[in-house]
Design a protein around this motif. Structure first.
Motif, PDB file in Angstrom:
ATOM      1  N   HIS A  37     -10.534   3.075  -2.728  1.00  0.00           N
ATOM      2  CA  HIS A  37     -10.457   1.602  -3.304  1.00  0.00           C
ATOM      3  C   HIS A  37      -8.907   1.121  -3.275  1.00  0.00           C
ATOM      4  N   VAL A  38      -8.477   1.617  -3.760  1.00  0.00           N
ATOM      5  CA  VAL A  38      -6.684   1.304  -3.965  1.00  0.00           C
ATOM      6  C   VAL A  38      -6.440   1.104  -2.599  1.00  0.00           C
ATOM      7  N   ILE A  39      -6.918   1.915  -1.700  1.00  0.00           N
ATOM      8  CA  ILE A  39      -6.646   0.689  -0.488  1.00  0.00           C
ATOM      9  C   ILE A  39      -6.825  -0.269   0.572  1.00  0.00           C
ATOM     10  N   LYS A  40      -8.608  -0.315   0.227  1.00  0.00           N
ATOM     11  CA  LYS A  40      -9.514  -1.436   0.118  1.00  0.00           C
ATOM     12  C   LYS A  40      -8.762  -2.318  -1.249  1.00  0.00           C
ATOM     13  N   THR A  41      -8.014  -3.025  -1.983  1.00  0.00           N
ATOM     14  CA  THR A  41      -7.674  -3.717  -3.322  1.00  0.00           C
ATOM     15  C   THR A  41      -6.621  -4.240  -2.370  1.00  0.00           C
ATOM     16  N   PHE A  42      -5.292  -3.327  -1.594  1.00  0.00           N
ATOM     17  CA  PHE A  42      -4.153  -4.250  -1.052  1.00  0.00           C
ATOM     18  C   PHE A  42      -4.878  -4.539  -0.036  1.00  0.00           C
ATOM     19  N   LYS A  43      -5.482  -3.795   0.793  1.00  0.00           N
ATOM     20  CA  LYS A  43      -5.493  -5.305   2.159  1.00  0.00           C
ATOM     21  C   LYS A  43      -6.337  -6.193   1.728  1.00  0.00           C
ATOM     22  N   TYR A  44      -7.380  -6.448   0.558  1.00  0.00           N
ATOM     23  CA  TYR A  44      -7.227  -7.744  -0.100  1.00  0.00           C
ATOM     24  C   TYR A  44      -5.813  -8.153  -0.814  1.00  0.00           C
ATOM     25  N   LEU A  45      -4.971  -7.908  -1.300  1.00  0.00           N
ATOM     26  CA  LEU A  45      -3.894  -8.093  -2.031  1.00  0.00           C
ATOM     27  C   LEU A  45      -2.867  -9.026  -1.046  1.00  0.00           C
ATOM     28  N   VAL A  46      -3.140  -8.218   0.245  1.00  0.00           N
ATOM     29  CA  VAL A  46      -2.076  -8.418   1.413  1.00  0.00           C
ATOM     30  C   VAL A  46      -2.315  -9.900   1.768  1.00  0.00           C
ATOM     31  N   ASP A  47      -3.663  -9.723   2.560  1.00  0.00           N
ATOM     32  CA  ASP A  47      -4.445 -11.400   2.740  1.00  0.00           C
ATOM     33  C   ASP A  47      -3.998 -12.467   1.613  1.00  0.00           C
ATOM     34  N   LEU A  48      -4.177 -12.198   0.078  1.00  0.00           N
ATOM     35  CA  LEU A  48      -3.655 -13.538  -1.015  1.00  0.00           C
ATOM     36  C   LEU A  48      -2.565 -13.390  -1.059  1.00  0.00           C
ATOM     37  N   LEU A  49      -1.634 -12.830  -0.280  1.00  0.00           N
ATOM     38  CA  LEU A  49      -0.239 -13.296  -0.437  1.00  0.00           C
ATOM     39  C   LEU A  49       1.058 -13.999   0.413  1.00  0.00           C
ATOM     40  N   PRO A  50       1.819 -15.246  -0.196  1.00  0.00           N
ATOM     41  CA  PRO A  50       2.097 -15.728   1.272  1.00  0.00           C
ATOM     42  C   PRO A  50       2.636 -14.881   2.319  1.00  0.00           C
ATOM     43  N   GLU A  51       2.800 -15.676   3.588  1.00  0.00           N
ATOM     44  CA  GLU A  51       2.787 -14.987   4.506  1.00  0.00           C
ATOM     45  C   GLU A  51       4.988 -14.138   4.405  1.00  0.00           C
ATOM     46  N   GLY A  52       5.476 -14.709   3.483  1.00  0.00           N
ATOM     47  CA  GLY A  52       6.700 -14.277   3.690  1.00  0.00           C
ATOM     48  C   GLY A  52       6.430 -13.082   2.944  1.00  0.00           C
ATOM     49  N   GLU A  53       5.971 -12.653   2.500  1.00  0.00           N
ATOM     50  CA  GLU A  53       5.585 -11.193   1.478  1.00  0.00           C
ATOM     51  C   GLU A  53       4.974  -9.967   1.757  1.00  0.00           C
ATOM     52  N   ARG A  54       4.514 -10.561   2.683  1.00  0.00           N
ATOM     53  CA  ARG A  54       3.059  -9.182   3.352  1.00  0.00           C
ATOM     54  C   ARG A  54       3.402  -8.734   3.418  1.00  0.00           C
ATOM     55  N   ALA A  55       4.535  -8.042   4.828  1.00  0.00           N
ATOM     56  CA  ALA A  55       5.340  -6.779   4.664  1.00  0.00           C
ATOM     57  C   ALA A  55       6.028  -6.439   4.375  1.00  0.00           C
ATOM     58  N   LYS A  56       6.567  -6.309   3.325  1.00  0.00           N
ATOM     59  CA  LYS A  56       6.844  -5.659   1.546  1.00  0.00           C
ATOM     60  C   LYS A  56       6.234  -4.534   1.436  1.00  0.00           C
ATOM     61  N   PRO A  57       6.691  -3.667   0.322  1.00  0.00           N
ATOM     62  CA  PRO A  57       6.181  -2.807   0.089  1.00  0.00           C
ATOM     63  C   PRO A  57       5.846  -3.709  -1.150  1.00  0.00           C
ATOM     64  N   GLN A  58       4.447  -2.918  -1.741  1.00  0.00           N
ATOM     65  CA  GLN A  58       3.129  -3.511  -2.469  1.00  0.00           C
ATOM     66  C   GLN A  58       3.268  -2.064  -3.802  1.00  0.00           C
ATOM     67  N   VAL A  59       3.772  -2.361  -5.269  1.00  0.00           N
ATOM     68  CA  VAL A  59       3.658  -1.533  -6.005  1.00  0.00           C
ATOM     69  C   VAL A  59       2.320  -2.071  -7.271  1.00  0.00           C
ATOM     70  N   VAL A  60       1.416  -1.679  -7.359  1.00  0.00           N
ATOM     71  CA  VAL A  60       0.722  -1.435  -8.066  1.00  0.00           C
ATOM     72  C   VAL A  60       0.531  -1.453  -9.921  1.00  0.00           C
ATOM     73  N   LEU A  61       1.024  -1.609 -10.836  1.00  0.00           N
ATOM     74  CA  LEU A  61       1.530  -0.800 -11.983  1.00  0.00           C
ATOM     75  C   LEU A  61       0.374  -1.305 -12.867  1.00  0.00           C
ATOM     76  N   LEU A  62      -0.652  -0.271 -13.511  1.00  0.00           N
ATOM     77  CA  LEU A  62      -2.145  -0.297 -14.460  1.00  0.00           C
ATOM     78  C   LEU A  62      -1.575   0.102 -16.187  1.00  0.00           C
ATOM     79  N   ALA A  63      -2.182  -0.361 -16.959  1.00  0.00           N
ATOM     80  CA  ALA A  63      -2.545  -0.154 -18.252  1.00  0.00           C
ATOM     81  C   ALA A  63      -4.136   0.485 -18.309  1.00  0.00           C
ATOM     82  N   GLY A  64      -4.636   1.239 -19.024  1.00  0.00           N
ATOM     83  CA  GLY A  64      -5.796   2.289 -18.908  1.00  0.00           C
ATOM     84  C   GLY A  64      -6.595   1.388 -20.533  1.00  0.00           C
TER      85      GLY A  64
END
Ligand code: GLY
Ligand code: MN
Ligand code: MN
Length: 570
Positions: A37-64
């Motif tokens: 689910h993490v991989i699936k979410t990151f793929k959609y996340l990168v697709d949503l980003l503006p072009e210039g942000e997509r190649a960057k490392p992406q980090v998710v920080l979540l609280a339960g």
């Protein structure tokens, strides 16, 4: 990766600060597939980003989610993990955190790091409750890279800031009451703009997770299916207890001289609350911890209230006015009273390991467990609306088309019953044609809600993703009237792997009928005959496939079976 599915909702209740925990597995086959689910979410996340942000490392920080307390007391409220947190972690320990990193085009894209932080068991808390698992035990039952205590979260964030320079941090909407708060003590170095340690945004993560959650994988489907099987049996149990009473096989009831408390199934179901208690008991007995939503248990004309959750009224012993909120409990169990013929609408479903079910059955009460002719006619028409829906459902079909076919079926059916006029009977030509009535929107007064919605971790799953701001329209299909779509929660073409409810209904609510009291399409004398039915809804949960659908709801709904069970003949 170890392969065990967590079953039997692990429940963690905190006392003043913590914990009651129990993890039960019914299969030693698999851990909840959080990493996928993490991989699936990151793929959609990168697709949503503006072009210039997509190649960057992406980090998710979540609280339960944290354990809540009832106003001004130290008594815990029911704990249920926040759905998005569970989706990415499989973790039901309250007050946990998740930190996960991904970078397209690097090894992190196949194997993102997923760090889970669960609270440390404190001695003082154990006397009130059960502690969270140890780090070693937690590592075994979660599909994550590592497990540590929240005190180590700031250090882990600092490490990512160093090893992934330029990383873009993503959170769920902050300062929103809808999502748990990221405690500053752990997250300050990235969330406080004054620190300037990293870029952070809450614009993309929620739509990315919601998009990912819209289609389910095999492990999720197994959980939804299991929840639906338990709930299906619970619906049948209620019907069977009703049927036993019709056959006088329930000998004990209040006032008949029994000198001991009654066991579940021994008491006559003569109040909504008694039916709800049997339903919930059946689910709990099978290990379901939560109901996926407040059960709707509505007898007689109260069935016309779509989300009726009072569940505390008598069955009808005499005429019940719509929305009659008198609670005539003293009438129940009196030998001298006969139940009025009426329907009992139960819309209820349990949750299994954070996955929902959502089933409605409408059953006959009184009248020897058989529908009255009017109730039966309405029931059969609702069943026909569902059947017509099933005939067209498959991947690629726009959900609007299902809504439309239900209205069309209702209009045709009402014309047959004489509730809607026909061109012949009225002599008014095309004014009363099926198309004209559809275009008038009058059918919305009887079927005011959507035919179904996406279902998953939440009973109305991923609302924003399933009802986009701009509906993708369906080419070539006549849409009917705009009122058909007001409360339709899914406005997308169907995809294989989606799970949806199919829940047509017909209601006679005085509030909604007020709008069509002067309609020339309606024979108002005939309508009057049907109004005491109140309402009928039939709801099943189905998986969308390339060629059609698979029905996860196992309790039957055909008239012969429902009447057979409710009358005690089957
Ligand atoms: N149980 C609420 C619904 O069917 O949408
Ligand atoms: Mn539903
Ligand atoms: Mn429902």
């Amino acid at each position: 990766m170890s392969t065990r599915i967590l079953q039997g909702n692990p429940s963690y209740l905190f006392a003043t600060t913590y914990h009651l925990s129990s993890v039960s597995l019914i299969s030693s086959a698999m851990v909840y597939p959080a990493n996928k689910h993490v991989i699936k979410t990151f793929k959609y996340l990168v697709d949503l980003l503006p072009e210039g942000e997509r190649a960057k490392p992406q980090v998710v920080l979540l609280a339960g989610e944290v354990v809540g307390f009832r106003n001004d007391t130290d008594r815990e409220l029911v704990f249920r993990q926040e759905s998005n947190f569970f989706y990415l972690s499989g973790c039901t320990v309250p007050s946990s955190y998740l930190l996960t990193a991904y970078q397209p085009g690097t090894s992190l894209s196949n194997t993102p790091s997923v760090e889970l932080f669960i609270p440390k068991a404190e001695l003082a808390d154990m006397m009130w409750s059960v502690p969270p698992p140890s780090l070693t035990a937690a590592k075994e039952i979660h599909d994550v890279t590592s497990v540590a205590h929240p005190a180590e979260l700031p250090g882990a964030i600092n490490t990512l800031l160093k090893v992934l320079p330029g990383a873009l941090f993503h959170t769920l909407p902050r300062n929103s009451p809808l999502f748990p708060t990221l405690a500053p003590e752990y997250t300050e170095q990235v969330l406080n703009p004054e620190n300037g340690d990293g870029a952070v945004t809450d614009l993309y993560l929620l739509p990315a997770i919601q998009r990912a959650r819209l289609t389910k994988d095999a492990d999720e489907l197994a959980l939804v299916k299991h929840a639906n099987e338990i709930s299906s049996r619970a619906h049948e149990v209620v019907m069977r207890v009703l049927g036993k009473a019709v056959k006088n096989k329930i000998e004990a009831s209040l006032g008949t001289g029994v000198d001991r408390p009654l066991l579940p199934g021994e008491w006559l179901i003569e109040k909504e609350a008694e039916a709800e208690a049997i339903f919930v008991a059946s689910c709990r007995r099978e290990g379901a911890v939560h109901q996926a939503y407040l059960p709707i248990v509505a007898a007689s004309t109260r069935a016309s209230t779509l989300h009726y959750c009072c569940n505390d009224r008598e069955f009808a012993w005499g005429p019940v006015k719509p929305h009659d909120h008198h609670n005539n409990n003293e009438l129940a169990h009196g030998k001298s009273k006969e139940l009025n013929p009426q329907v009992l609408l139960i819309d209820a479903g349990c949750e299994w390991n954070c996955y929902a079910s959502d089933i409605t059955r409408t059953m006959p009460v009184g009248n020897g467990g058989k529908f009255t002719p009017e109730a039966r006619a309405i029931y059969e028409l609702v069943l026909e609306m569902q059947k017509q829906s099933f005939e067209i459902i498959k991947a690629g079909l726009h959900w609007d088309a299902v809504q439309l076919i239900c209205h069309r079926t209702l209009v045709k059916g009402f014309q047959k019953l004489g509730i809607f006029k026909t061109p012949d009977s009225s002599g008014s030509g095309s004014w009363n044609s099926e198309e004209a009535i559809l275009a008038s929107g009058d059918s919305s007064a009887f079927f005011p809600h959507g035919v179904g919605h996406s279902l998953g971790m939440d009973v109305h799953d991923v609302p924003s993703a399933s009802k986009p701001a701009i509906n993708s329209t369906i080419g070539g299909v006549a849409l009917g009237h705009e009122s058909f779509y007001t409360y339709l929660r899914l406005r997308l073409p169907l995809e294989a792997g989606m799970v949806v409810t199919v829940e047509p209904g017909i209601y006679f609510s005085p509030h909604l009928l007020a709008a069509i009291r002067n309609s020339n399409h309606i024979n108002h004398e005939v309508l009057k005959k049907y109004e005491p039915v109140g309402g009928v809804r039939i709801e099943d949960v189905v998986l969308i496939t390339e060629t059609g659908y698979e029905n996860f709801t196992t309790v039957r709904s055909d008239v012969a079976w429902v009447e057979g069970v409710c009358s005690g003949e089957l």
